[in-house]
Design an enzyme around this catalytic site. Sequence first.
Site, PDB file in Angstrom:
ATOM      1  N   ASP A  11       0.865  -1.163   0.000  1.00  0.00           N
ATOM      2  CA  ASP A  11       0.000   0.000   0.000  1.00  0.00           C
ATOM      3  C   ASP A  11       0.914   1.229   0.000  1.00  0.00           C
ATOM      4  OD1 ASP A  11      -2.408   1.606   0.459  1.00  0.00           O
ATOM      5  OD2 ASP A  11      -1.618   1.865   2.484  1.00  0.00           O
ATOM      6  N   ASP A  13      -0.045   5.188   0.977  1.00  0.00           N
ATOM      7  CA  ASP A  13      -0.242   6.130   2.085  1.00  0.00           C
ATOM      8  C   ASP A  13      -0.315   5.389   3.418  1.00  0.00           C
ATOM      9  OD1 ASP A  13      -0.958   8.776   0.533  1.00  0.00           O
ATOM     10  OD2 ASP A  13      -2.127   7.181  -0.401  1.00  0.00           O
ATOM     11  N   ASP A 173      -1.561  -0.972   5.941  1.00  0.00           N
ATOM     12  CA  ASP A 173      -1.801  -0.389   7.262  1.00  0.00           C
ATOM     13  C   ASP A 173      -3.273  -0.301   7.640  1.00  0.00           C
ATOM     14  OD1 ASP A 173      -2.164   1.716   5.287  1.00  0.00           O
ATOM     15  OD2 ASP A 173      -2.192   3.137   6.948  1.00  0.00           O
TER      16      ASP A 173
END
Length: 228
Positions: A11, A13, A173
């Site tokens: 991922d 961001d 995250d």
Amino acid sequence: MKQPQKTMVFDLDGTLIDSIRDLVPAINRTTALDNIPPVTQADIGHVVGFGAMKMLERAYQLDGKSLSNQRADALLPHFLNHYQKHIADHTVFYEGALKTLDSLASKGWVLAICTNKYERYARQIITLMGEVDRFATITGGDSFAFKKPDPAHLIETIKLAGGTPERSIMVGDTTNDIMAANGANIPSIVVDFGYPDKPVHEMQATTIINHFNKLEQAAENIVINYFN
């Protein structure tokens, strides 16, 4: 005989980059059009992974207001225009990320990015940060007719990188990342320093790390226990 490719998908961001530093000013510049008070990183961090609309909605909610779909559609171009102009002003890679990516590549890992950020912005930010050549492919939330948590987004990203789900790992995250991995039957690593939308220990990831210097060992454990 050459070993089959190992693919690690990240991922963007909150996983590879700390981009909220530039997202917050873009949100505040936009919501100021409606006299909404500025928000902080702590205010919107948990919704970053769900896109600009969710961040805008959150800013209005914090001021006790609702954001209509019509107004959100009108505000989005203002946000995107400002963000695109300042997309990498303050954004940085997380501590240890680039060193770890170097080491992974030297050990045969092919690296890719699978983000719900628009693909053109993901490519722009990684290019401006001088690291686009590290990644075999970069896909965004508009690259296909589906996006995370749909596992198809992750699977198609792996295919574009030249890999197979059976020898891939997802690093993220948020629940979007881990749900996509679990749906694709792909082992996952969740970082606890990003922008989680819930406690990371509740996400059902394969393992949790608290720093990039723990990523390689976590990956090697997964290779031993999950790869063919």
